[in-house]
Each structure stands twice: as structure tokens, then as C-alpha cells.
Design a protein around this motif. Structure first.
Motif, PDB file in Angstrom:
ATOM      1  N   ARG A 166     -19.769  -9.502   1.178  1.00  0.00           N
ATOM      2  CA  ARG A 166     -19.740  -8.188   0.512  1.00  0.00           C
ATOM      3  C   ARG A 166     -19.829  -7.109   1.580  1.00  0.00           C
ATOM      4  O   ARG A 166     -20.786  -7.091   2.365  1.00  0.00           O
ATOM      5  CB  ARG A 166     -20.949  -8.031  -0.397  1.00  0.00           C
ATOM      6  CG  ARG A 166     -20.907  -8.884  -1.635  1.00  0.00           C
ATOM      7  CD  ARG A 166     -22.168  -8.578  -2.388  1.00  0.00           C
ATOM      8  NE  ARG A 166     -22.323  -9.422  -3.527  1.00  0.00           N
ATOM      9  CZ  ARG A 166     -23.482  -9.607  -4.156  1.00  0.00           C
ATOM     10  NH1 ARG A 166     -24.569  -8.993  -3.742  1.00  0.00           N
ATOM     11  NH2 ARG A 166     -23.556 -10.381  -5.206  1.00  0.00           N
TER      12      ARG A 166
ATOM     13  N   ALA B  71     -11.519  -0.540   5.629  1.00  0.00           N
ATOM     14  CA  ALA B  71     -11.633  -1.272   4.365  1.00  0.00           C
ATOM     15  C   ALA B  71     -10.487  -2.283   4.238  1.00  0.00           C
ATOM     16  O   ALA B  71     -10.686  -3.438   3.842  1.00  0.00           O
ATOM     17  CB  ALA B  71     -11.620  -0.294   3.187  1.00  0.00           C
ATOM     18  N   ARG B  72      -9.295  -1.857   4.619  1.00  0.00           N
ATOM     19  CA  ARG B  72      -8.135  -2.744   4.511  1.00  0.00           C
ATOM     20  C   ARG B  72      -8.283  -3.954   5.444  1.00  0.00           C
ATOM     21  O   ARG B  72      -8.037  -5.086   5.057  1.00  0.00           O
ATOM     22  CB  ARG B  72      -6.872  -1.962   4.863  1.00  0.00           C
ATOM     23  CG  ARG B  72      -5.624  -2.666   4.425  1.00  0.00           C
ATOM     24  CD  ARG B  72      -4.388  -1.880   4.733  1.00  0.00           C
ATOM     25  NE  ARG B  72      -4.630  -0.776   5.621  1.00  0.00           N
ATOM     26  CZ  ARG B  72      -4.375   0.483   5.341  1.00  0.00           C
ATOM     27  NH1 ARG B  72      -3.888   0.803   4.180  1.00  0.00           N
ATOM     28  NH2 ARG B  72      -4.600   1.425   6.217  1.00  0.00           N
TER      29      ARG B  72
ATOM     30  N   ALA C  59     -10.916  -6.308   4.097  1.00  0.00           N
ATOM     31  CA  ALA C  59     -10.466  -7.035   2.900  1.00  0.00           C
ATOM     32  C   ALA C  59      -9.699  -8.291   3.305  1.00  0.00           C
ATOM     33  O   ALA C  59      -9.828  -9.345   2.668  1.00  0.00           O
ATOM     34  CB  ALA C  59      -9.607  -6.131   2.027  1.00  0.00           C
ATOM     35  N   ARG C  60      -8.929  -8.211   4.370  1.00  0.00           N
ATOM     36  CA  ARG C  60      -8.196  -9.393   4.842  1.00  0.00           C
ATOM     37  C   ARG C  60      -9.171 -10.481   5.283  1.00  0.00           C
ATOM     38  O   ARG C  60      -8.945 -11.661   5.083  1.00  0.00           O
ATOM     39  CB  ARG C  60      -7.295  -9.025   6.022  1.00  0.00           C
ATOM     40  CG  ARG C  60      -6.008  -8.378   5.554  1.00  0.00           C
ATOM     41  CD  ARG C  60      -5.013  -8.218   6.714  1.00  0.00           C
ATOM     42  NE  ARG C  60      -4.298  -6.975   6.528  1.00  0.00           N
ATOM     43  CZ  ARG C  60      -4.383  -5.914   7.314  1.00  0.00           C
ATOM     44  NH1 ARG C  60      -5.124  -5.945   8.404  1.00  0.00           N
ATOM     45  NH2 ARG C  60      -3.710  -4.827   7.043  1.00  0.00           N
TER      46      ARG C  60
ATOM     47  N   THR D 157     -15.885  -9.104  -1.456  1.00  0.00           N
ATOM     48  CA  THR D 157     -15.705  -7.776  -2.051  1.00  0.00           C
ATOM     49  C   THR D 157     -15.790  -6.738  -0.944  1.00  0.00           C
ATOM     50  O   THR D 157     -16.749  -6.754  -0.154  1.00  0.00           O
ATOM     51  CB  THR D 157     -16.855  -7.441  -3.037  1.00  0.00           C
ATOM     52  OG1 THR D 157     -17.056  -8.543  -3.892  1.00  0.00           O
ATOM     53  CG2 THR D 157     -16.558  -6.197  -3.844  1.00  0.00           C
ATOM     54  N   VAL D 158     -14.826  -5.840  -0.904  1.00  0.00           N
ATOM     55  CA  VAL D 158     -14.897  -4.702   0.019  1.00  0.00           C
ATOM     56  C   VAL D 158     -14.817  -3.442  -0.824  1.00  0.00           C
ATOM     57  O   VAL D 158     -13.836  -3.240  -1.549  1.00  0.00           O
ATOM     58  CB  VAL D 158     -13.740  -4.733   1.048  1.00  0.00           C
ATOM     59  CG1 VAL D 158     -13.803  -3.509   1.946  1.00  0.00           C
ATOM     60  CG2 VAL D 158     -13.797  -6.009   1.879  1.00  0.00           C
TER      61      VAL D 158
ATOM     62  N   HIS E 124     -14.505   0.496  -0.999  1.00  0.00           N
ATOM     63  CA  HIS E 124     -13.969   1.604  -0.198  1.00  0.00           C
ATOM     64  C   HIS E 124     -14.505   2.911  -0.788  1.00  0.00           C
ATOM     65  O   HIS E 124     -14.195   3.238  -1.942  1.00  0.00           O
ATOM     66  CB  HIS E 124     -12.431   1.524  -0.285  1.00  0.00           C
ATOM     67  CG  HIS E 124     -11.697   2.656   0.337  1.00  0.00           C
ATOM     68  ND1 HIS E 124     -10.521   3.136  -0.191  1.00  0.00           N
ATOM     69  CD2 HIS E 124     -11.949   3.408   1.425  1.00  0.00           C
ATOM     70  CE1 HIS E 124     -10.078   4.125   0.557  1.00  0.00           C
ATOM     71  NE2 HIS E 124     -10.928   4.309   1.546  1.00  0.00           N
TER      72      HIS E 124
ATOM     73  N   LEU F 102      -2.441  -3.917  -2.078  1.00  0.00           N
ATOM     74  CA  LEU F 102      -3.876  -4.211  -2.006  1.00  0.00           C
ATOM     75  C   LEU F 102      -4.641  -3.255  -2.922  1.00  0.00           C
ATOM     76  O   LEU F 102      -4.502  -2.038  -2.809  1.00  0.00           O
ATOM     77  CB  LEU F 102      -4.344  -4.021  -0.547  1.00  0.00           C
ATOM     78  CG  LEU F 102      -5.803  -4.328  -0.236  1.00  0.00           C
ATOM     79  CD1 LEU F 102      -6.106  -5.809  -0.449  1.00  0.00           C
ATOM     80  CD2 LEU F 102      -6.119  -3.940   1.217  1.00  0.00           C
TER      81      LEU F 102
ATOM     82  N   LEU G 296      -8.471  -2.289  -3.991  1.00  0.00           N
ATOM     83  CA  LEU G 296      -9.899  -2.481  -3.714  1.00  0.00           C
ATOM     84  C   LEU G 296     -10.710  -1.604  -4.654  1.00  0.00           C
ATOM     85  O   LEU G 296     -10.234  -0.549  -5.082  1.00  0.00           O
ATOM     86  CB  LEU G 296     -10.227  -2.051  -2.280  1.00  0.00           C
ATOM     87  CG  LEU G 296      -9.569  -2.809  -1.144  1.00  0.00           C
ATOM     88  CD1 LEU G 296     -10.094  -2.305   0.199  1.00  0.00           C
ATOM     89  CD2 LEU G 296      -9.844  -4.300  -1.266  1.00  0.00           C
TER      90      LEU G 296
END
Ligand SMILES: C[S@@+](CC[C@H](N)C(=O)[O-])C[C@H]1O[C@@H](n2cnc3c(N)ncnc32)[C@H](O)[C@@H]1O
Length: 243
Positions: A61, A73-74, A77-78, A85-86, A88, A108, A110
């Protein structure tokens, strides 16, 4: 009423957030382009380094504060993958929307939330990793924001603060020239806005240096803090462990 800094100006504390909001409302549309122009692309390397140090693993997380257009954030997320969970977040809707649209264009989606770093709407101990890139400088009560970041991290979790800092001596004069001449000039030329980029230069000078920020993080309850100077200290990554 208590006073604080907005760049080199002294303003009422209550005025600062609105002035900062005005800056990011104005720059949001050209923010990514200006980041590349002003850092000559280096902000990508600084962020990649931060992502490497964060060591986000599948299922974690992660909270990205002052996430703006979502570069960190991107990337997180990867790393966190579909089980992770990310979140943003940013206080500024325009910055967040620009980032969210860009992510959606890349396929994507989020969780995205407008929130103030000084009052985070998350429970204690919720995140494995918290990040704030080039955002702390703009906050009115930095100690309060750092305490909030510490609160929402689990014990052993890490905070990554990527921010402009104090460069090594031989660079200071050329860097001052660059900041107070080239940056506002480029801001005017590319984004039609010199003032926001003058604020950027001033806010960098008013931000605590490496040792002061390290002490602030320790004061906020981070038992271990490492400082990584990047580009000879023009930027520093502070990594705090909640322990
Ligand atoms: C220079 S941008 C950084 C964006 C992104 N993290 C990056 O590195 O490209 C600074 C961001 O801090 C946000 N910010 C300023 N004060 C904030 C606060 N109190 N809480 C959350 N975000 C804040 C601004 O809205 C802006 O989007």
C-alpha cells in the motif's frame, strides 16, 4: 495572525495555501513540459532513483502526497501490481485532474483524492510507503505534514521526501543565476507565466537544507533518516523509517 513565507514574501498563514493553489492552477496544463525544460529532463532520473529506493513490492500500500501529475504514483503502481494499492493525492484539483487524465490515457486508473497533507484522511499505520516529491516546500506547516505522514505509515514503513535542497558550494552562484534569470524567462516563454517560476526559485531558497530537514523528520518520529544528495545537492532524497 501567524505569518509564514510565500517565496521571499511574508504572508499570513491563511493566505499561503490560496497563493500556492493559484500557482499550481496556473501551471497545471504546462507542468510536465516545464519540468522537462527546467530540469533538462533530470527530474525523470531523480524520480526513477526515488522509485528504486522506495523498493515497492507487489501487494504493498503506497500513498503519493502532493502527487501532481502522477509521475511517482504511476511508477509505484507498476511495482505494487494488481494486488497492491497506490493512492494518488494532491491538494490541487487541476494538478490531480491533469495527472489522472494522463494516466487514464495510458490505461491506468488509480484511486485519486484531493487532500491536504497536513490533515490526511487515512487511518494510522495504513501504508507501507509514503512519498512526497517537490511538494513539502509548498506546505504551510511542514512539521504537521511530516507528523501526518509518520502517522499513516505502518511501523517499519518508509517515507520518501524528494525535494530541492542546498547545492555544494561551487554550484551555488551559477545555480542562483540559472534560478533567478533563466527559470522566470523560460516560464514566460513557454507557459506565459514568469511569476510562478520566480516563486519556484524563491521557495527553493526558503526550504530547509539537508541537515535541517533531516532533524525535522527525526522530530516528527522517524527513528532513522538517510539523506541522498542528487545533482550535487540541488535535489535531495530524504528517506525516513518509522521505527
Ligand atoms: C511541484 S508540484 C509536484 C508534483 C509531483 N509530485 C511531481 O514531483 O512532479 C507540487 C505539488 O504540491 C501540491 N501541494 C501543495 N501544498 C500541498 C498540501 N498542503 N497538501 C498536498 N499537496 C500540496 C501542489 O498542489 C502541487 O501539485
Amino acid at each position: 495572525m501567524a505569518q509564514t513565507h510565500f517565496g521571499y514574501e511574508t504572508v499570513d498563514e491563511q493566505e499561503k495555501a490560496a497563493r500556492v493553489r493559484g500557482v499550481f492552477d496556473r501551471v497545471a496544463a504546462k507542468y510536465d513540459l516545464m519540468n522537462d525544460v527546467l530540469s533538462m529532463g533530470l527530474h525523470r532520473a531523480w524520480k526513477a532513483y526515488t522509485v528504486g529506493v522506495a523498493d515497492v513490492r507487489p501487494g504493498m500500500r503506497v500513498l503519493d502526497i502532493a502527487g501532481g501529475t502522477g509521475d511517482l504514483a504511476r511508477a509505484f503502481a507498476r511495482k505494487a501490481g494488481p494486488q497492491g494499492t497506490v493512492v494518488h493525492t494532491d491538494i490541487n484539483f487541476e494538478m490531480l485532474r491533469t495527472g489522472r487524465d494522463r494516466m487514464l490515457d495510458d490505461g491506468l486508473a488509480l484511486p485519486t483524492m484531493v487532500c491536504d497533507a497536513e490533515q490526511l484522511p487515512f487511518p494510522e499505520g495504513h501504508f507501507d510507503v509514503v512519498s512526497v516529491a517537490f511538494g513539502l516546500r509548498n506546505m504551510t506547516h511542514k512539521e504537521r505534514a511530516l507528523a501526518e505522514m509518520q502517522r499513516v505509515l505502518r511501523p517499519g514503513g518508509r517515507l520518501l521526501v524528494l525535494e530541492f535542497s542546498k547545492p555544494a558550494e561551487p554550484l551555488r552562484k551559477p545555480y542562483d543565476w540559472y534560478s533567478f534569470n533563466f527559470m522566470p524567462w523560460a516560464g514566460k516563454l513557454v507557459a506565459g507565466d514568469a511569476d510562478s517560476y520566480r516563486y519556484l526559485a524563491e521557495s527553493i531558497r526558503m526550504h530547509p537544507d539537508q541537515a535541517t530537514l533531516k532533524a525535522m523528520m527525526q522530530g516528527a518520529g522517524f527513528g532513522h533518516v538517510d539523506v541522498h544528495n542528487l545533482a550535487a545537492g540541488i535535489v535531495a532524497l530524504h528517506v525516513g523509517i518509522k521505527c
